[in-house]
Design an enzyme around this catalytic site. Structure first.
Site, PDB file in Angstrom:
ATOM      1  N   TYR A 152       0.829  -1.217   0.000  1.00  0.00           N
ATOM      2  CA  TYR A 152       0.000   0.000   0.000  1.00  0.00           C
ATOM      3  C   TYR A 152       0.863   1.267   0.000  1.00  0.00           C
ATOM      4  O   TYR A 152       0.618   2.202  -0.772  1.00  0.00           O
ATOM      5  CB  TYR A 152      -0.884  -0.052   1.249  1.00  0.00           C
ATOM      6  N   LYS A 156       1.063   4.416  -2.713  1.00  0.00           N
ATOM      7  CA  LYS A 156       0.719   5.795  -2.331  1.00  0.00           C
ATOM      8  C   LYS A 156       1.905   6.737  -2.545  1.00  0.00           C
ATOM      9  O   LYS A 156       1.718   7.908  -2.874  1.00  0.00           O
ATOM     10  CB  LYS A 156       0.208   5.827  -0.888  1.00  0.00           C
TER      11      LYS A 156
HETATM   12  P1  NAI Z   1     -13.356   2.123   1.052  1.00  0.00           P
HETATM   13  O1  NAI Z   1     -12.886   0.719   1.008  1.00  0.00           O
HETATM   14  O2  NAI Z   1     -14.406   2.514   2.028  1.00  0.00           O
HETATM   15  O3  NAI Z   1     -13.825   2.605  -0.401  1.00  0.00           O
HETATM   16  C1  NAI Z   1     -13.079   2.323  -1.554  1.00  0.00           C
HETATM   17  C2  NAI Z   1     -14.028   2.105  -2.696  1.00  0.00           C
HETATM   18  O4  NAI Z   1     -13.258   1.767  -3.871  1.00  0.00           O
HETATM   19  C3  NAI Z   1     -15.004   0.956  -2.454  1.00  0.00           C
HETATM   20  O5  NAI Z   1     -16.317   1.345  -2.749  1.00  0.00           O
HETATM   21  C4  NAI Z   1     -14.494  -0.124  -3.395  1.00  0.00           C
HETATM   22  O6  NAI Z   1     -15.486  -1.023  -3.857  1.00  0.00           O
HETATM   23  C5  NAI Z   1     -13.910   0.705  -4.540  1.00  0.00           C
HETATM   24  N1  NAI Z   1     -12.979  -0.080  -5.341  1.00  0.00           N
HETATM   25  C6  NAI Z   1     -12.054  -0.970  -4.905  1.00  0.00           C
HETATM   26  N2  NAI Z   1     -11.424  -1.552  -5.932  1.00  0.00           N
HETATM   27  C7  NAI Z   1     -11.958  -1.013  -7.058  1.00  0.00           C
HETATM   28  C8  NAI Z   1     -11.715  -1.215  -8.447  1.00  0.00           C
HETATM   29  N3  NAI Z   1     -10.794  -2.097  -8.862  1.00  0.00           N
HETATM   30  N4  NAI Z   1     -12.450  -0.512  -9.342  1.00  0.00           N
HETATM   31  C9  NAI Z   1     -13.380   0.389  -8.922  1.00  0.00           C
HETATM   32  N5  NAI Z   1     -13.643   0.617  -7.619  1.00  0.00           N
HETATM   33  C10 NAI Z   1     -12.946  -0.073  -6.700  1.00  0.00           C
HETATM   34  O7  NAI Z   1     -12.034   3.011   1.272  1.00  0.00           O
HETATM   35  P2  NAI Z   1     -11.854   4.534   1.749  1.00  0.00           P
HETATM   36  O8  NAI Z   1     -11.334   4.507   3.137  1.00  0.00           O
HETATM   37  O9  NAI Z   1     -13.035   5.338   1.411  1.00  0.00           O
HETATM   38  O10 NAI Z   1     -10.605   4.953   0.816  1.00  0.00           O
HETATM   39  C11 NAI Z   1     -10.738   5.754  -0.347  1.00  0.00           C
HETATM   40  C12 NAI Z   1      -9.343   6.192  -0.772  1.00  0.00           C
HETATM   41  O11 NAI Z   1      -8.715   6.938   0.277  1.00  0.00           O
HETATM   42  C13 NAI Z   1      -8.405   5.013  -1.089  1.00  0.00           C
HETATM   43  O12 NAI Z   1      -7.574   5.338  -2.177  1.00  0.00           O
HETATM   44  C14 NAI Z   1      -7.584   4.912   0.177  1.00  0.00           C
HETATM   45  O13 NAI Z   1      -6.338   4.312  -0.052  1.00  0.00           O
HETATM   46  C15 NAI Z   1      -7.450   6.372   0.565  1.00  0.00           C
HETATM   47  N6  NAI Z   1      -7.098   6.571   1.964  1.00  0.00           N
HETATM   48  C16 NAI Z   1      -7.954   6.177   2.971  1.00  0.00           C
HETATM   49  C17 NAI Z   1      -7.584   6.355   4.286  1.00  0.00           C
HETATM   50  C18 NAI Z   1      -8.468   5.988   5.414  1.00  0.00           C
HETATM   51  O14 NAI Z   1      -8.038   6.162   6.565  1.00  0.00           O
HETATM   52  N7  NAI Z   1      -9.683   5.507   5.208  1.00  0.00           N
HETATM   53  C19 NAI Z   1      -6.271   6.925   4.635  1.00  0.00           C
HETATM   54  C20 NAI Z   1      -5.469   7.290   3.501  1.00  0.00           C
HETATM   55  C21 NAI Z   1      -5.883   7.108   2.217  1.00  0.00           C
END
Ligand code: NAI
Length: 244
Positions: A152, A156
Protein backbone atom coordinates in the site's frame (compact mmCIF):
# COMPACT_ATOMS: atom_id res chain seq x y z
CA UNK A 1 -22.68 22.29 -16.21
CA UNK A 2 -19.25 20.95 -15.23
CA UNK A 3 -18.80 17.25 -14.54
CA UNK A 4 -16.82 15.47 -11.83
CA UNK A 5 -15.88 11.78 -12.08
CA UNK A 6 -14.96 10.07 -8.82
CA UNK A 7 -13.62 6.50 -8.86
CA UNK A 8 -14.59 4.05 -6.10
CA UNK A 9 -17.41 6.32 -5.03
CA UNK A 10 -20.16 3.95 -3.84
CA UNK A 11 -19.07 4.41 -0.22
CA UNK A 12 -16.44 5.85 2.12
CA UNK A 13 -14.33 8.85 1.15
CA UNK A 14 -15.30 8.62 -2.55
CA UNK A 15 -19.02 8.88 -1.76
CA UNK A 16 -18.40 11.88 0.54
CA UNK A 17 -16.37 13.62 -2.17
CA UNK A 18 -19.11 12.95 -4.75
CA UNK A 19 -21.77 14.41 -2.45
CA UNK A 20 -19.67 17.49 -1.67
CA UNK A 21 -18.90 18.14 -5.36
CA UNK A 22 -22.64 17.78 -6.09
CA UNK A 23 -23.27 20.46 -3.43
CA UNK A 24 -20.69 22.58 -5.27
CA UNK A 25 -22.85 22.24 -8.42
CA UNK A 26 -21.00 19.57 -10.39
CA UNK A 27 -22.83 16.85 -12.30
CA UNK A 28 -21.52 13.57 -10.95
CA UNK A 29 -20.20 10.41 -12.64
CA UNK A 30 -19.94 7.74 -9.94
CA UNK A 31 -17.92 4.56 -10.31
CA UNK A 32 -17.36 1.32 -8.45
CA UNK A 33 -16.27 -2.24 -9.14
CA UNK A 34 -19.79 -3.74 -9.07
CA UNK A 35 -23.50 -2.86 -8.93
CA UNK A 36 -23.62 -4.60 -5.56
CA UNK A 37 -21.46 -1.84 -4.02
CA UNK A 38 -24.34 0.59 -4.62
CA UNK A 39 -27.02 -1.68 -3.14
CA UNK A 40 -26.67 -0.97 0.60
CA UNK A 41 -26.46 2.79 0.29
CA UNK A 42 -28.39 5.72 -1.13
CA UNK A 43 -25.55 7.76 -2.59
CA UNK A 44 -27.30 8.06 -6.00
CA UNK A 45 -30.45 9.44 -4.33
CA UNK A 46 -28.51 11.78 -2.02
CA UNK A 47 -26.69 13.30 -5.01
CA UNK A 48 -29.83 13.54 -7.15
CA UNK A 49 -31.47 15.43 -4.24
CA UNK A 50 -28.85 18.18 -4.74
CA UNK A 51 -30.45 18.87 -8.14
CA UNK A 52 -27.52 17.76 -10.31
CA UNK A 53 -27.25 14.97 -12.85
CA UNK A 54 -25.82 11.70 -11.51
CA UNK A 55 -25.03 8.40 -13.18
CA UNK A 56 -22.98 5.36 -12.17
CA UNK A 57 -20.39 3.63 -14.34
CA UNK A 58 -19.38 0.14 -13.23
CA UNK A 59 -15.78 -0.76 -14.03
CA UNK A 60 -12.60 -2.16 -12.55
CA UNK A 61 -10.31 0.86 -12.59
CA UNK A 62 -7.21 -1.36 -12.69
CA UNK A 63 -8.31 -2.71 -16.11
CA UNK A 64 -6.91 -0.55 -18.91
CA UNK A 65 -9.53 -1.47 -21.54
CA UNK A 66 -12.45 -1.02 -19.10
CA UNK A 67 -11.04 2.34 -18.02
CA UNK A 68 -10.91 3.55 -21.64
CA UNK A 69 -14.50 2.40 -22.30
CA UNK A 70 -15.73 4.05 -19.12
CA UNK A 71 -14.13 7.40 -19.91
CA UNK A 72 -15.65 7.28 -23.41
CA UNK A 73 -19.07 6.53 -21.92
CA UNK A 74 -18.83 9.40 -19.40
CA UNK A 75 -17.73 11.86 -22.10
CA UNK A 76 -20.63 10.75 -24.32
CA UNK A 77 -23.16 11.07 -21.49
CA UNK A 78 -21.98 14.33 -19.89
CA UNK A 79 -20.19 16.12 -22.76
CA UNK A 80 -17.14 17.10 -20.67
CA UNK A 81 -15.08 15.79 -17.75
CA UNK A 82 -13.84 18.70 -15.68
CA UNK A 83 -12.71 17.01 -12.47
CA UNK A 84 -11.24 13.52 -12.03
CA UNK A 85 -10.80 12.18 -8.49
CA UNK A 86 -8.68 9.02 -8.44
CA UNK A 87 -10.08 7.67 -5.18
CA UNK A 88 -10.58 3.89 -5.63
CA UNK A 89 -8.16 1.97 -3.45
CA UNK A 90 -7.75 -1.22 -1.44
CA UNK A 91 -5.58 -2.64 1.33
CA UNK A 92 -4.19 -6.19 1.63
CA UNK A 93 -2.07 -5.65 4.75
CA UNK A 94 0.63 -7.96 6.09
CA UNK A 95 4.24 -7.80 7.22
CA UNK A 96 6.64 -8.03 4.29
CA UNK A 97 8.07 -11.38 5.48
CA UNK A 98 4.66 -12.99 5.14
CA UNK A 99 3.19 -11.02 2.24
CA UNK A 100 2.30 -13.04 -0.88
CA UNK A 101 3.07 -11.96 -4.43
CA UNK A 102 -0.67 -11.85 -5.10
CA UNK A 103 -1.27 -9.46 -2.16
CA UNK A 104 1.45 -7.18 -3.50
CA UNK A 105 0.40 -7.22 -7.17
CA UNK A 106 -3.30 -6.74 -6.43
CA UNK A 107 -2.74 -3.54 -4.46
CA UNK A 108 -0.37 -2.15 -7.10
CA UNK A 109 -2.94 -2.83 -9.84
CA UNK A 110 -5.90 -1.26 -8.05
CA UNK A 111 -4.22 1.67 -6.30
CA UNK A 112 -1.49 2.63 -8.73
CA UNK A 113 -2.15 1.39 -12.27
CA UNK A 114 -5.69 2.77 -12.02
CA UNK A 115 -4.24 6.26 -11.60
CA UNK A 116 -2.28 5.83 -14.86
CA UNK A 117 -5.34 4.40 -16.65
CA UNK A 118 -7.81 7.10 -15.63
CA UNK A 119 -5.38 10.04 -15.73
CA UNK A 120 -4.34 9.06 -19.27
CA UNK A 121 -7.86 8.69 -20.69
CA UNK A 122 -9.46 11.58 -18.79
CA UNK A 123 -6.30 13.66 -19.34
CA UNK A 124 -6.77 13.27 -23.10
CA UNK A 125 -10.32 14.62 -22.77
CA UNK A 126 -9.11 17.52 -20.57
CA UNK A 127 -6.30 18.39 -23.00
CA UNK A 128 -8.87 18.90 -25.76
CA UNK A 129 -10.92 21.04 -23.34
CA UNK A 130 -7.76 22.94 -22.32
CA UNK A 131 -8.90 22.74 -18.70
CA UNK A 132 -9.35 20.23 -15.92
CA UNK A 133 -8.54 19.22 -12.35
CA UNK A 134 -7.08 15.85 -11.38
CA UNK A 135 -7.05 15.03 -7.67
CA UNK A 136 -5.40 11.83 -6.42
CA UNK A 137 -5.86 10.03 -3.10
CA UNK A 138 -2.42 9.34 -1.69
CA UNK A 139 -1.88 8.56 2.00
CA UNK A 140 0.43 9.45 4.86
CA UNK A 141 1.59 5.81 4.50
CA UNK A 142 3.17 6.83 1.18
CA UNK A 143 5.03 9.72 2.81
CA UNK A 144 6.19 8.18 6.11
CA UNK A 145 5.79 4.40 5.53
CA UNK A 146 3.69 2.08 7.70
CA UNK A 147 4.55 -1.39 9.03
CA UNK A 148 2.32 -4.03 7.41
CA UNK A 149 1.74 -1.92 4.32
CA UNK A 150 4.75 -2.34 2.00
CA UNK A 151 2.35 -2.85 -0.92
CA UNK A 152 0.00 0.00 0.00
CA UNK A 153 2.73 2.51 0.94
CA UNK A 154 4.53 1.75 -2.35
CA UNK A 155 1.41 2.65 -4.32
CA UNK A 156 0.72 5.79 -2.33
CA UNK A 157 4.33 7.01 -2.72
CA UNK A 158 4.04 6.25 -6.44
CA UNK A 159 0.87 8.35 -6.63
CA UNK A 160 2.82 11.34 -5.25
CA UNK A 161 5.40 10.97 -8.05
CA UNK A 162 2.64 10.48 -10.62
CA UNK A 163 0.83 13.60 -9.35
CA UNK A 164 3.93 15.77 -9.87
CA UNK A 165 4.61 14.23 -13.30
CA UNK A 166 1.04 14.76 -14.52
CA UNK A 167 1.14 18.35 -13.15
CA UNK A 168 4.27 18.98 -15.23
CA UNK A 169 3.00 17.22 -18.38
CA UNK A 170 -0.45 18.83 -18.45
CA UNK A 171 0.10 22.22 -16.78
CA UNK A 172 0.54 24.11 -20.03
CA UNK A 173 -2.92 22.89 -21.10
CA UNK A 174 -4.66 24.50 -18.13
CA UNK A 175 -4.90 21.25 -16.16
CA UNK A 176 -3.86 21.00 -12.51
CA UNK A 177 -3.00 17.78 -10.69
CA UNK A 178 -2.75 17.56 -6.91
CA UNK A 179 -2.90 14.88 -4.25
CA UNK A 180 -4.40 14.68 -0.80
CA UNK A 181 -2.75 12.41 1.75
CA UNK A 182 -5.24 11.38 4.42
CA UNK A 183 -4.18 10.00 7.78
CA UNK A 184 -6.66 7.78 9.62
CA UNK A 185 -10.20 8.40 8.34
CA UNK A 186 -13.26 6.49 9.65
CA UNK A 187 -14.46 4.34 6.71
CA UNK A 188 -15.15 0.65 5.97
CA UNK A 189 -11.43 0.41 5.01
CA UNK A 190 -10.23 1.35 8.50
CA UNK A 191 -13.07 -0.45 10.36
CA UNK A 192 -11.06 -3.63 9.72
CA UNK A 193 -8.22 -2.55 12.04
CA UNK A 194 -8.05 -3.97 15.59
CA UNK A 195 -8.66 -1.75 18.65
CA UNK A 196 -4.94 -2.02 19.50
CA UNK A 197 -4.00 -0.75 16.04
CA UNK A 198 -6.55 2.09 16.30
CA UNK A 199 -5.34 3.14 19.78
CA UNK A 200 -1.70 3.13 18.67
CA UNK A 201 -2.67 5.37 15.76
CA UNK A 202 -4.70 7.76 17.97
CA UNK A 203 -1.68 8.33 20.21
CA UNK A 204 0.22 9.77 17.25
CA UNK A 205 -2.50 12.20 16.10
CA UNK A 206 -1.98 15.77 17.35
CA UNK A 207 -5.74 16.49 17.27
CA UNK A 208 -6.50 13.25 19.20
CA UNK A 209 -9.36 12.22 16.94
CA UNK A 210 -9.74 10.19 13.79
CA UNK A 211 -10.74 12.00 10.61
CA UNK A 212 -14.22 12.09 9.10
CA UNK A 213 -14.85 11.58 5.36
CA UNK A 214 -16.03 15.21 5.18
CA UNK A 215 -12.54 16.32 6.30
CA UNK A 216 -11.22 14.92 3.00
CA UNK A 217 -14.16 16.04 0.85
CA UNK A 218 -13.72 19.69 1.91
CA UNK A 219 -10.10 19.86 0.76
CA UNK A 220 -10.93 18.07 -2.52
CA UNK A 221 -13.72 20.61 -3.04
CA UNK A 222 -11.17 23.42 -2.64
CA UNK A 223 -8.76 21.78 -5.11
CA UNK A 224 -11.62 21.50 -7.64
CA UNK A 225 -12.67 25.15 -7.11
CA UNK A 226 -11.68 28.37 -8.91
CA UNK A 227 -9.70 29.40 -5.82
CA UNK A 228 -7.21 26.57 -6.46
CA UNK A 229 -6.60 27.49 -10.13
CA UNK A 230 -2.86 28.13 -9.55
CA UNK A 231 -2.21 25.18 -7.19
CA UNK A 232 -0.60 22.19 -8.90
CA UNK A 233 1.77 19.32 -8.14
CA UNK A 234 1.07 19.59 -4.41
CA UNK A 235 0.39 16.98 -1.74
CA UNK A 236 -1.87 18.16 1.07
CA UNK A 237 -1.81 16.02 4.21
CA UNK A 238 -5.17 15.75 5.97
CA UNK A 239 -4.26 13.81 9.07
CA UNK A 240 -4.99 15.88 12.17
CA UNK A 241 -1.21 16.21 12.46
CA UNK A 242 -0.16 12.55 12.50
CA UNK A 243 3.43 13.51 11.72
CA UNK A 244 4.94 16.84 10.82
P1 NAI B 1 -13.36 2.12 1.05
O1 NAI B 1 -12.89 0.72 1.01
O2 NAI B 1 -14.41 2.51 2.03
O3 NAI B 1 -13.83 2.61 -0.40
C1 NAI B 1 -13.08 2.32 -1.55
C2 NAI B 1 -14.03 2.11 -2.70
O4 NAI B 1 -13.26 1.77 -3.87
C3 NAI B 1 -15.00 0.96 -2.45
O5 NAI B 1 -16.32 1.35 -2.75
C4 NAI B 1 -14.49 -0.12 -3.40
O6 NAI B 1 -15.49 -1.02 -3.86
C5 NAI B 1 -13.91 0.71 -4.54
N1 NAI B 1 -12.98 -0.08 -5.34
C6 NAI B 1 -12.05 -0.97 -4.90
N2 NAI B 1 -11.42 -1.55 -5.93
C7 NAI B 1 -11.96 -1.01 -7.06
C8 NAI B 1 -11.72 -1.21 -8.45
N3 NAI B 1 -10.79 -2.10 -8.86
N4 NAI B 1 -12.45 -0.51 -9.34
C9 NAI B 1 -13.38 0.39 -8.92
N5 NAI B 1 -13.64 0.62 -7.62
C10 NAI B 1 -12.95 -0.07 -6.70
O7 NAI B 1 -12.03 3.01 1.27
P2 NAI B 1 -11.85 4.53 1.75
O8 NAI B 1 -11.33 4.51 3.14
O9 NAI B 1 -13.03 5.34 1.41
O10 NAI B 1 -10.61 4.95 0.82
C11 NAI B 1 -10.74 5.75 -0.35
C12 NAI B 1 -9.34 6.19 -0.77
O11 NAI B 1 -8.71 6.94 0.28
C13 NAI B 1 -8.41 5.01 -1.09
O12 NAI B 1 -7.57 5.34 -2.18
C14 NAI B 1 -7.58 4.91 0.18
O13 NAI B 1 -6.34 4.31 -0.05
C15 NAI B 1 -7.45 6.37 0.56
N6 NAI B 1 -7.10 6.57 1.96
C16 NAI B 1 -7.95 6.18 2.97
C17 NAI B 1 -7.58 6.36 4.29
C18 NAI B 1 -8.47 5.99 5.41
O14 NAI B 1 -8.04 6.16 6.56
N7 NAI B 1 -9.68 5.51 5.21
C19 NAI B 1 -6.27 6.93 4.63
C20 NAI B 1 -5.47 7.29 3.50
C21 NAI B 1 -5.88 7.11 2.22
Amino acid sequence: MATAFITGSARGIGAAIALRLAEDGFDIALNDISEAMFEDNDIMEKIAAKGVKVQKFICDVSNYAQAEETVKAIKAEFGSIDVLVNNAGITRDGLMARMSEEQYDMVVAVNQKSVFNMSKFVGNVMMRQKSGRIINLASVAGVYGNPGQINYSATKAAIIGMTKTVAKELGSRGITCNAVAPGFIKTPMTDKLTDDQKNAMLGQIAMKRFGEVEDIAGVVSFLASKDAAYVTGQVIEISGGIMM
